[in-house]
Design a protein around this motif. Structure first.
Motif, PDB file in Angstrom:
ATOM      1  N   UNK A 175       0.836  -1.209   0.000  1.00 49.66           N
ATOM      2  CA  UNK A 175       0.000   0.000   0.000  1.00 49.66           C
ATOM      3  C   UNK A 175       0.866   1.253   0.000  1.00 49.66           C
ATOM      4  N   UNK A 176       2.074   1.144  -0.531  1.00 52.18           N
ATOM      5  CA  UNK A 176       2.947   2.309  -0.640  1.00 52.18           C
ATOM      6  C   UNK A 176       3.612   2.691   0.668  1.00 52.18           C
ATOM      7  N   UNK A 197     -10.748   4.034   5.651  1.00 55.69           N
ATOM      8  CA  UNK A 197     -11.580   3.590   4.529  1.00 55.69           C
ATOM      9  C   UNK A 197     -13.047   3.669   4.934  1.00 55.69           C
ATOM     10  N   UNK A 198     -13.860   4.186   4.033  1.00 55.76           N
ATOM     11  CA  UNK A 198     -15.313   4.213   4.224  1.00 55.76           C
ATOM     12  C   UNK A 198     -15.876   2.945   3.595  1.00 55.76           C
ATOM     13  N   UNK A 199     -16.313   1.997   4.436  1.00 58.11           N
ATOM     14  CA  UNK A 199     -16.848   0.727   3.930  1.00 58.11           C
ATOM     15  C   UNK A 199     -17.852   0.175   4.928  1.00 58.11           C
ATOM     16  N   UNK A 200     -18.910  -0.439   4.389  1.00 55.19           N
ATOM     17  CA  UNK A 200     -19.952  -1.027   5.236  1.00 55.19           C
ATOM     18  C   UNK A 200     -19.637  -2.449   5.653  1.00 55.19           C
ATOM     19  N   UNK A 251      -8.009   1.871  -4.500  1.00 53.03           N
ATOM     20  CA  UNK A 251      -7.149   2.948  -4.012  1.00 53.03           C
ATOM     21  C   UNK A 251      -5.673   2.557  -3.917  1.00 53.03           C
ATOM     22  N   UNK A 252      -5.421   1.264  -3.753  1.00 52.12           N
ATOM     23  CA  UNK A 252      -4.050   0.756  -3.600  1.00 52.12           C
ATOM     24  C   UNK A 252      -3.924  -0.530  -4.419  1.00 52.12           C
ATOM     25  N   UNK A 262      -3.379  -8.303  -5.512  1.00 55.57           N
ATOM     26  CA  UNK A 262      -2.933  -9.704  -5.521  1.00 55.57           C
ATOM     27  C   UNK A 262      -3.070 -10.378  -4.149  1.00 55.57           C
ATOM     28  N   UNK A 263      -2.842  -9.633  -3.095  1.00 59.21           N
ATOM     29  CA  UNK A 263      -2.983 -10.187  -1.743  1.00 59.21           C
ATOM     30  C   UNK A 263      -4.444 -10.479  -1.427  1.00 59.21           C
ATOM     31  N   UNK A 264      -5.320  -9.592  -1.867  1.00 60.86           N
ATOM     32  CA  UNK A 264      -6.753  -9.789  -1.636  1.00 60.86           C
ATOM     33  C   UNK A 264      -7.220 -11.046  -2.370  1.00 60.86           C
TER      34      UNK A 264
END
Length: 81
Positions: free
Chosen positions: A14-15, A22-25, A37-38, A43-45
């Protein structure tokens, strides 16, 4: 919005950032936004990331909601034999 702590190689992907807001539900939306965003995290996900929410680890539970102000840690898959 949740603050996400990236462990080990995820921060480098992630740099060099160890924490991201992060805005996430839910976990699915979190992963989607992280990949957008990154791109280095994608690949890790795809390989599989464990998500710790307030000390409980979730794997393959992408619909799990992220409570506001939750403590969220992402851990890369650990290869073993």
């Amino acid at each position: 919005m949740v603050e996400v702590t990236l462990w080990a190689s995820l921060g480098a992907a992630a740099g060099g950032k160890e924490k991201l807001d992060i805005e996430a539900r839910n976990i699915r939306e979190l992963f989607r936004k992280l990949a957008e965003q990154h791109p280095g995290l994608e690949p890790y996900i795809k390989q599989g990331i464990a998500v710790s929410i307030d000390g409980v680890i979730y794997r393959d539970t992408w619909s799990k909601e992220l409570p506001e102000d939750a403590e969220v840690f992402l851990l890369p898959r650990i290869a073993g034999g």
